[in-house]
Write a protein that holds these residues in place. Sequence first.
Motif, PDB file in Angstrom:
ATOM      1  N   ARG A 137       0.828  -1.209   0.000  1.00 35.73           N
ATOM      2  CA  ARG A 137       0.000   0.000   0.000  1.00 35.73           C
ATOM      3  C   ARG A 137       0.863   1.262   0.000  1.00 35.73           C
ATOM      4  NH1 ARG A 137      -3.454  -0.347   5.172  1.00 35.73           N
ATOM      5  NH2 ARG A 137      -4.138   1.698   4.400  1.00 35.73           N
ATOM      6  N   PHE A 138       2.099   1.147   0.502  1.00 33.91           N
ATOM      7  CA  PHE A 138       2.941   2.332   0.658  1.00 33.91           C
ATOM      8  C   PHE A 138       4.288   2.099  -0.031  1.00 33.91           C
ATOM      9  CE2 PHE A 138       0.227   1.705   4.367  1.00 33.91           C
ATOM     10  CZ  PHE A 138      -0.543   2.863   4.323  1.00 33.91           C
ATOM     11  N   PRO A 186      -0.949   3.244  19.784  1.00 36.82           N
ATOM     12  CA  PRO A 186      -0.782   1.834  20.165  1.00 36.82           C
ATOM     13  C   PRO A 186       0.209   1.104  19.252  1.00 36.82           C
ATOM     14  CG  PRO A 186      -3.100   2.439  20.096  1.00 36.82           C
ATOM     15  CD  PRO A 186      -2.344   3.581  19.493  1.00 36.82           C
ATOM     16  N   GLN A 187       1.027   0.256  19.866  1.00 34.97           N
ATOM     17  CA  GLN A 187       1.957  -0.601  19.126  1.00 34.97           C
ATOM     18  C   GLN A 187       1.503  -2.043  19.318  1.00 34.97           C
ATOM     19  OE1 GLN A 187       5.745   2.458  19.569  1.00 34.97           O
ATOM     20  NE2 GLN A 187       5.970   0.436  20.394  1.00 34.97           N
ATOM     21  N   LEU A 188       1.154  -2.702  18.209  1.00 32.16           N
ATOM     22  CA  LEU A 188       0.358  -3.922  18.271  1.00 32.16           C
ATOM     23  C   LEU A 188       1.179  -5.201  18.330  1.00 32.16           C
ATOM     24  CD1 LEU A 188      -2.400  -2.909  15.681  1.00 32.16           C
ATOM     25  CD2 LEU A 188      -2.233  -2.370  18.123  1.00 32.16           C
ATOM     26  N   PHE A 189       2.318  -5.164  19.013  1.00 35.22           N
ATOM     27  CA  PHE A 189       3.150  -6.363  19.110  1.00 35.22           C
ATOM     28  C   PHE A 189       2.993  -7.060  20.459  1.00 35.22           C
ATOM     29  CE2 PHE A 189       5.331  -3.248  16.364  1.00 35.22           C
ATOM     30  CZ  PHE A 189       5.220  -3.927  15.160  1.00 35.22           C
ATOM     31  N   LYS A 196       7.960   4.788  15.182  1.00 32.02           N
ATOM     32  CA  LYS A 196       7.268   5.803  14.377  1.00 32.02           C
ATOM     33  C   LYS A 196       6.121   5.186  13.582  1.00 32.02           C
ATOM     34  CE  LYS A 196       8.173   9.497  11.022  1.00 32.02           C
ATOM     35  NZ  LYS A 196       9.217  10.188  10.227  1.00 32.02           N
ATOM     36  N   ASP A 197       4.984   5.864  13.589  1.00 38.26           N
ATOM     37  CA  ASP A 197       3.832   5.480  12.777  1.00 38.26           C
ATOM     38  C   ASP A 197       4.025   6.078  11.384  1.00 38.26           C
ATOM     39  OD1 ASP A 197       1.381   4.880  11.693  1.00 38.26           O
ATOM     40  OD2 ASP A 197       0.273   6.390  12.853  1.00 38.26           O
ATOM     41  N   LEU A 198       4.651   5.311  10.478  1.00 34.51           N
ATOM     42  CA  LEU A 198       5.037   5.856   9.181  1.00 34.51           C
ATOM     43  C   LEU A 198       3.841   6.192   8.293  1.00 34.51           C
ATOM     44  CD1 LEU A 198       8.162   3.766   8.051  1.00 34.51           C
ATOM     45  CD2 LEU A 198       8.089   6.072   8.990  1.00 34.51           C
ATOM     46  N   ASP A 247      -1.676   5.925  10.399  1.00 30.35           N
ATOM     47  CA  ASP A 247      -2.995   5.335  10.637  1.00 30.35           C
ATOM     48  C   ASP A 247      -3.338   5.224  12.117  1.00 30.35           C
ATOM     49  OD1 ASP A 247      -1.276   3.341  11.394  1.00 30.35           O
ATOM     50  OD2 ASP A 247      -2.139   1.771  10.119  1.00 30.35           O
ATOM     51  N   GLY A 248      -2.506   5.823  12.975  1.00 30.75           N
ATOM     52  CA  GLY A 248      -2.810   5.855  14.403  1.00 30.75           C
ATOM     53  C   GLY A 248      -2.357   4.654  15.186  1.00 30.75           C
ATOM     54  N   LYS A 249      -1.592   3.768  14.546  1.00 26.63           N
ATOM     55  CA  LYS A 249      -1.058   2.596  15.267  1.00 26.63           C
ATOM     56  C   LYS A 249       0.253   2.182  14.604  1.00 26.63           C
ATOM     57  CE  LYS A 249      -3.760  -0.764  12.557  1.00 26.63           C
ATOM     58  NZ  LYS A 249      -4.487   0.201  11.728  1.00 26.63           N
ATOM     59  N   VAL A 250       1.028   1.373  15.314  1.00 27.52           N
ATOM     60  CA  VAL A 250       2.289   0.858  14.796  1.00 27.52           C
ATOM     61  C   VAL A 250       2.177  -0.641  14.651  1.00 27.52           C
ATOM     62  CG1 VAL A 250       4.753   0.567  15.230  1.00 27.52           C
ATOM     63  CG2 VAL A 250       3.648   2.728  15.811  1.00 27.52           C
ATOM     64  N   ASP A 251       2.374  -1.132  13.408  1.00 24.20           N
ATOM     65  CA  ASP A 251       2.324  -2.563  13.141  1.00 24.20           C
ATOM     66  C   ASP A 251       3.289  -2.882  12.004  1.00 24.20           C
ATOM     67  OD1 ASP A 251       1.037  -1.578  10.911  1.00 24.20           O
ATOM     68  OD2 ASP A 251      -0.958  -2.242  11.520  1.00 24.20           O
ATOM     69  N   ASP A 252       3.116  -4.039  11.379  1.00 27.17           N
ATOM     70  CA  ASP A 252       4.041  -4.453  10.315  1.00 27.17           C
ATOM     71  C   ASP A 252       4.024  -3.516   9.112  1.00 27.17           C
ATOM     72  OD1 ASP A 252       4.995  -6.603  11.732  1.00 27.17           O
ATOM     73  OD2 ASP A 252       3.543  -8.020  10.896  1.00 27.17           O
ATOM     74  N   ASN A 253       2.965  -2.752   8.939  1.00 28.37           N
ATOM     75  CA  ASN A 253       2.890  -1.814   7.818  1.00 28.37           C
ATOM     76  C   ASN A 253       3.817  -0.607   7.990  1.00 28.37           C
ATOM     77  OD1 ASN A 253       0.893  -3.159   6.233  1.00 28.37           O
ATOM     78  ND2 ASN A 253      -0.652  -2.497   7.714  1.00 28.37           N
TER      79      ASN A 253
END
Length: 248
Positions: free
Chosen positions: A92-93, A125-128, A140-142, A145-151
């Motif tokens: 997506r990015f 939120p960091q979803l790990f 950093k939320d690159l 989208d308001g959360k930190v995940d694999d994206n």
Amino acid sequence: MDATLFDHRMTIEVNYYNNLRDGILTSLDYSVPYATGVATASTYANYNTYRYTGVEASVNFASKLGALRYSVGGWGVLQDSRILKYDEPDYRFDYQSRVGKPVDAFWGLTYLGKFASDAETGVVPQLFDETLAAGDLKYKDLNGDGKVDDNDRSMVGRTSPRLIYALNVKLNYKNFDLTMIADGRAFVDMPMTNSYFRNGWGDNVYSAFVRDNIGGHYPRLTYYQVSNNFQNSDFWLTKGGYFKLQNV
């Protein structure tokens, strides 16, 4: 290009290479549509394409001053690489794509610091892990989208040196000789991803690295492993360059 200058006292050699590796065998995990009914794990094809470029150069100067004869030489290679074609999903990015990035790219999260309080962990939120606390690593939320995940993973370093070099000095005075050889690496990141660096939970399993960094650079110590703190990120990168006198 080769050159001999100053009455054969100096020699220079320069080489440029541009190496295209096309049709690299890879498992087609993404390029084969699921609609084909083919198991992608067993589908291999000559698919990926990489390009390697670089300049290799050496120079040596030899002369004498009375009874002293000497020579000084150096060698180096400046190298780079790019992925031109790669089996990857439709990201997506743009920052997620491997195409256009170096072959030796290190992928991970962007480290911002440590959480200063428990309340701060809920801002983005960091979803790990289900819960985080002060002292855990903040990323950093690159994509915003308001959360930190694999994206939010991107290229954060490179694990092969872009510059490799060596130096040598030779001195001769009558019946005495002195030779010195040194080499070095530059512009490279070293991932600290093995168990020596990534522990700090449970009983009596701390390495000397963890022990010496408690309360400082290391994440908070816990009894159960906090997966958030051991995600690949630039927190776990250190400069890998060096200059070393190898032999005298």
